[in-house]
Write a protein that holds these residues in place. Structure first.
Motif, PDB file in Angstrom:
ATOM      1  N   GLU A  41       0.837  -1.203   0.000  1.00 27.86           N
ATOM      2  CA  GLU A  41       0.000   0.000   0.000  1.00 27.86           C
ATOM      3  C   GLU A  41       0.876   1.259   0.000  1.00 27.86           C
ATOM      4  OE1 GLU A  41      -3.154   0.189  -0.436  1.00 27.86           O
ATOM      5  OE2 GLU A  41      -3.515   2.306   0.036  1.00 27.86           O
ATOM      6  N   ILE A  42       1.928   1.220   0.819  1.00 29.81           N
ATOM      7  CA  ILE A  42       2.834   2.374   0.892  1.00 29.81           C
ATOM      8  C   ILE A  42       3.453   2.650  -0.471  1.00 29.81           C
ATOM      9  CG2 ILE A  42       5.060   3.170   1.808  1.00 29.81           C
ATOM     10  CD1 ILE A  42       4.311   1.720   4.428  1.00 29.81           C
ATOM     11  N   ILE A  43       3.937   1.578  -1.096  1.00 29.28           N
ATOM     12  CA  ILE A  43       4.572   1.749  -2.403  1.00 29.28           C
ATOM     13  C   ILE A  43       3.585   2.308  -3.415  1.00 29.28           C
ATOM     14  CG2 ILE A  43       5.588   0.474  -4.346  1.00 29.28           C
ATOM     15  CD1 ILE A  43       6.973  -1.309  -2.282  1.00 29.28           C
ATOM     16  N   LYS A  44       2.354   1.784  -3.361  1.00 26.50           N
ATOM     17  CA  LYS A  44       1.322   2.258  -4.283  1.00 26.50           C
ATOM     18  C   LYS A  44       1.082   3.765  -4.087  1.00 26.50           C
ATOM     19  CE  LYS A  44      -3.373   1.690  -5.135  1.00 26.50           C
ATOM     20  NZ  LYS A  44      -4.477   1.468  -4.219  1.00 26.50           N
ATOM     21  N   ARG A  45       0.987   4.162  -2.816  1.00 27.68           N
ATOM     22  CA  ARG A  45       0.723   5.581  -2.516  1.00 27.68           C
ATOM     23  C   ARG A  45       1.891   6.480  -2.924  1.00 27.68           C
ATOM     24  NH1 ARG A  45      -2.874   6.533   1.987  1.00 27.68           N
ATOM     25  NH2 ARG A  45      -4.567   5.025   1.793  1.00 27.68           N
ATOM     26  N   VAL A  46       3.115   5.971  -2.694  1.00 25.52           N
ATOM     27  CA  VAL A  46       4.294   6.763  -3.071  1.00 25.52           C
ATOM     28  C   VAL A  46       4.316   7.003  -4.577  1.00 25.52           C
ATOM     29  CG1 VAL A  46       6.818   6.708  -3.261  1.00 25.52           C
ATOM     30  CG2 VAL A  46       5.734   6.133  -1.101  1.00 25.52           C
ATOM     31  N   ILE A  47       4.031   5.913  -5.321  1.00 22.49           N
ATOM     32  CA  ILE A  47       4.022   6.066  -6.782  1.00 22.49           C
ATOM     33  C   ILE A  47       2.916   7.025  -7.210  1.00 22.49           C
ATOM     34  CG2 ILE A  47       3.594   4.831  -8.947  1.00 22.49           C
ATOM     35  CD1 ILE A  47       5.121   2.479  -7.760  1.00 22.49           C
ATOM     36  N   GLU A  48       1.770   6.900  -6.593  1.00 19.28           N
ATOM     37  CA  GLU A  48       0.670   7.829  -6.901  1.00 19.28           C
ATOM     38  C   GLU A  48       1.092   9.266  -6.641  1.00 19.28           C
ATOM     39  OE1 GLU A  48      -2.971   7.018  -4.778  1.00 19.28           O
ATOM     40  OE2 GLU A  48      -3.263   5.176  -5.939  1.00 19.28           O
ATOM     41  N   GLY A  49       1.694   9.452  -5.473  1.00 21.21           N
ATOM     42  CA  GLY A  49       2.127  10.803  -5.094  1.00 21.21           C
ATOM     43  C   GLY A  49       3.156  11.344  -6.061  1.00 21.21           C
ATOM     44  N   TYR A  50       4.067  10.478  -6.488  1.00 25.98           N
ATOM     45  CA  TYR A  50       5.106  10.912  -7.423  1.00 25.98           C
ATOM     46  C   TYR A  50       4.491  11.297  -8.758  1.00 25.98           C
ATOM     47  CZ  TYR A  50       9.014  10.679 -10.653  1.00 25.98           C
ATOM     48  OH  TYR A  50       9.921  10.972 -11.617  1.00 25.98           O
ATOM     49  N   GLU A  51       3.569  10.443  -9.231  1.00 22.17           N
ATOM     50  CA  GLU A  51       2.952  10.734 -10.521  1.00 22.17           C
ATOM     51  C   GLU A  51       2.106  12.007 -10.453  1.00 22.17           C
ATOM     52  OE1 GLU A  51       1.078   7.053 -11.524  1.00 22.17           O
ATOM     53  OE2 GLU A  51       2.930   6.248 -12.409  1.00 22.17           O
ATOM     54  N   TYR A  52       1.515  12.239  -9.300  1.00 21.47           N
ATOM     55  CA  TYR A  52       0.714  13.454  -9.130  1.00 21.47           C
ATOM     56  C   TYR A  52       1.601  14.688  -9.209  1.00 21.47           C
ATOM     57  CZ  TYR A  52      -2.508  16.783  -7.040  1.00 21.47           C
ATOM     58  OH  TYR A  52      -3.302  17.871  -6.814  1.00 21.47           O
ATOM     59  N   ALA A  53       2.822  14.548  -8.658  1.00 25.72           N
ATOM     60  CA  ALA A  53       3.735  15.688  -8.639  1.00 25.72           C
ATOM     61  C   ALA A  53       4.400  15.939  -9.983  1.00 25.72           C
ATOM     62  CB  ALA A  53       4.810  15.474  -7.572  1.00 25.72           C
ATOM     63  N   CYS A  54       4.379  14.934 -10.866  1.00 25.62           N
ATOM     64  CA  CYS A  54       5.006  15.101 -12.170  1.00 25.62           C
ATOM     65  C   CYS A  54       4.223  16.087 -13.020  1.00 25.62           C
ATOM     66  CB  CYS A  54       5.061  13.760 -12.907  1.00 25.62           C
ATOM     67  SG  CYS A  54       6.395  12.722 -12.361  1.00 25.62           S
ATOM     68  N   ILE A  55       4.927  16.750 -13.925  1.00 22.80           N
ATOM     69  CA  ILE A  55       4.246  17.696 -14.809  1.00 22.80           C
ATOM     70  C   ILE A  55       3.391  16.905 -15.798  1.00 22.80           C
ATOM     71  CG2 ILE A  55       6.106  17.806 -16.533  1.00 22.80           C
ATOM     72  CD1 ILE A  55       5.591  20.873 -16.530  1.00 22.80           C
ATOM     73  N   GLU A  56       2.244  17.480 -16.162  1.00 24.00           N
ATOM     74  CA  GLU A  56       1.336  16.813 -17.099  1.00 24.00           C
ATOM     75  C   GLU A  56       1.966  16.756 -18.486  1.00 24.00           C
ATOM     76  OE1 GLU A  56      -1.769  15.684 -16.415  1.00 24.00           O
ATOM     77  OE2 GLU A  56      -1.624  16.292 -14.320  1.00 24.00           O
ATOM     78  N   PRO A  57       1.648  15.728 -19.249  1.00 20.35           N
ATOM     79  CA  PRO A  57       2.094  15.729 -20.647  1.00 20.35           C
ATOM     80  C   PRO A  57       1.471  16.918 -21.376  1.00 20.35           C
ATOM     81  CG  PRO A  57       1.265  13.566 -20.018  1.00 20.35           C
ATOM     82  CD  PRO A  57       0.930  14.493 -18.896  1.00 20.35           C
TER      83      PRO A  57
END
Lengths: 382, 81
Positions: A41-57
């Motif tokens: 769950e932690i890993i899933k949330r971290v990846i979500e958080g990272y992708e959220y912080a990434c700039i949009e295409p």
């Protein structure tokens, strides 16, 4: 049941995340006991958080950067001199310096080197001073006084004994150097040197006086002054020079070339290559902005320096660099010197493919950004 | 370090780690990003670091940058004339 260090390692190894996020994740996991389910769950949330912080295409990253650097730029002082670290050496700061950096000037208005020393030199003030005399350009005016004797048609140079001892240069060396540079015989009498011009004319005597003053007797020509400072943070003596010449200090004993730098980005590029130049642009730009009390996110500056160095050489932002190389005529014309670009394109018969943003705004089409960049394809119903 | 002539450019604070990629690694990189060689950023063959690691034109160099944001970032450059 808590998972072991090994499973954590295995589960996080192939994650597509930046290293600092992984490091933080590891550190946090070390301190807490988690079950396998929780870890997932932690890993899933971290990846979500990272992708959220990434700039949009399709986001206009360049425009955001330009504004984020440009706005603080308006608050910068027009002209500031003086360097916070070394009060004796003047360095261009503020807006003029920032412009100098993005324009990729070959020669900045105030070049300066920070010369770090090797172990055996760094803690000894006398050794540092000795090295400093080998770097600083020594002219005759530093060593003594010149006098023109019109009755004798000769130029007398009286060397100050204390100074020449301090700078570790002998009258013979001075005479030798002068003979090499001027091609005239120099007579030595203790600390007094005498030179005569080739022909006995008053004009030549005066000219000779000027020439003698310009001869560099010792040190590196471009280095006007060297300041020694004890840096308390690293507990070492560091030399700061007015004028910059990395190539030449590399040959000197006692110079730690792995740490020595200059504020001349073009020189960094020549000596250390493009990647070092990129790092140097980032460093100089952030330092300039920070000195003015402005905080610009480093990502914007990184984008600028990436663009400046993408072709393997340091290019300026603006008409003579990046903007001047755009493929589209309309985009170039929209930036600066509109008429010239349109006229040249007209005589050459250029074709504008209308691929970029600017040219599509001009002709009134949707631009290739955000939702405008996405094409929708529909499958034919069969 | 005595005789500073012999210092390695890669040791300098400002110079990130550069390494040449083998043919195999290079094609993997191109596949990963789905591009061809010419779309990579460039680096000149004459520049000091490439001279030091012995790169040839059309080699791909991997640069491991220390980034302020990501701590470590990989970057690729194509060696050009």
């Amino acid at each position: 049941m808590a998972v072991s260090q090994k499973t954590i390692e295995e589960m996080t190894r192939n994650l597509q995340l930046p290293k600092n996020i992984l490091d933080t994740l590891h550190k946090e996991l070390e301190e807490t006991k988690v079950t396998k389910k929780q870890l997932e769950e932690i890993i899933k949330r971290v990846i979500e958080g990272y992708e959220y912080a990434c700039i949009e295409p399709c986001e206009a990253a360049g425009v955001v950067s330009a504004q984020s650097i440009g706005e603080p730029g308006t608050q910068m002082t027009m002209r500031t001199f003086h360097y916070a670290g070394v009060a004796e050496i003047n360095v261009t700061l503020g807006l003029p310096r920032l412009i100098e950096i993005v324009d990729a000037r070959k020669n900045p208005s105030t070049p300066m080197m920070s010369v770090y020393l090797t172990e055996d030199y760094a803690h000894d003030r006398d050794m540092a001073r000795k090295l400093a005399w080998n770097i600083e350009a020594t002219h005759i005016s530093h060593l003594g006084s010149l006098s023109t004797d019109i009755t004798e048609m000769a130029l007398g140079i009286e060397l100050n004994e204390k100074v020449i001892n301090q700078r570790e240069i002998t009258p013979e060396e001075v005479a030798g150097k002068l003979e090499d540079e001027l091609g005239l015989t120099v007579l030595i009498d203790g600390n007094v040197l005498t030179v005569r011009p080739e022909n006995e004319s008053y004009r030549e005597l005066l000219q000779l006086g000027k020439n003698v003053e310009n001869v560099t007797l010792k040190g590196i020509i471009d280095i006007k002054r060297v300041v020694i400072r004890k840096e308390d943070t690293i507990d070492e003596y560091v030399l700061y020079t007015e004028g910059s010449s990395l190539k030449h200090i590399a040959d000197l004993d006692g110079v730690d070339m792995t740490r020595s730098t200059t504020n001349n980005i073009n020189e960094i590029y020549e000596v250390f290559g493009i990647e070092a130049a990129r790092n140097s642009i980032i460093k100089e730009a952030t330092d300039t902005l920070r000195e003015q009390g402005l905080s610009v996110d480093v990502r914007h500056i990184m984008l600028v320096s990436d663009i400046m160095t993408v072709d393997g050489e340091v290019k300026a932002i603006g008409r003579h660099g990046i903007s001047g190389e755009k493929a589209s005529v309309l985009a170039r014309a929209a930036f600066e010197v509109t008429v010239n670009h349109l006229l040249d394109a007209g005589t050459r018969g250029d074709i504008d493919e209308l691929r970029g943003v600017t040219e599509n705004v001009i002709v009134g089409q949707p631009i290739q950004l955000g939702t405008g960049h996405v094409k929708l394809l529909a499958a034919k119903r069969t | 370090m005595k005789g500073s002539n012999k210092f390695s450019l890669l040791d300098h604070n400002l110079v990130p780690h550069h390494q040449l990629l083998s043919e195999n690694e290079a094609s993997q990189v191109l596949k990963k990003y789905n591009i061809n060689k010419e779309q990579l950023p460039k680096i000149k063959v004459k520049e000091p670091v490439i001279q030091e690691i012995g790169g040839q034109v059309s080699d791909i160099v991997k640069v491991i940058r220390t980034s302020q944001t990501a701590r470590e970032a990989e970057f690729y450059r194509l060696v050009i004339e």
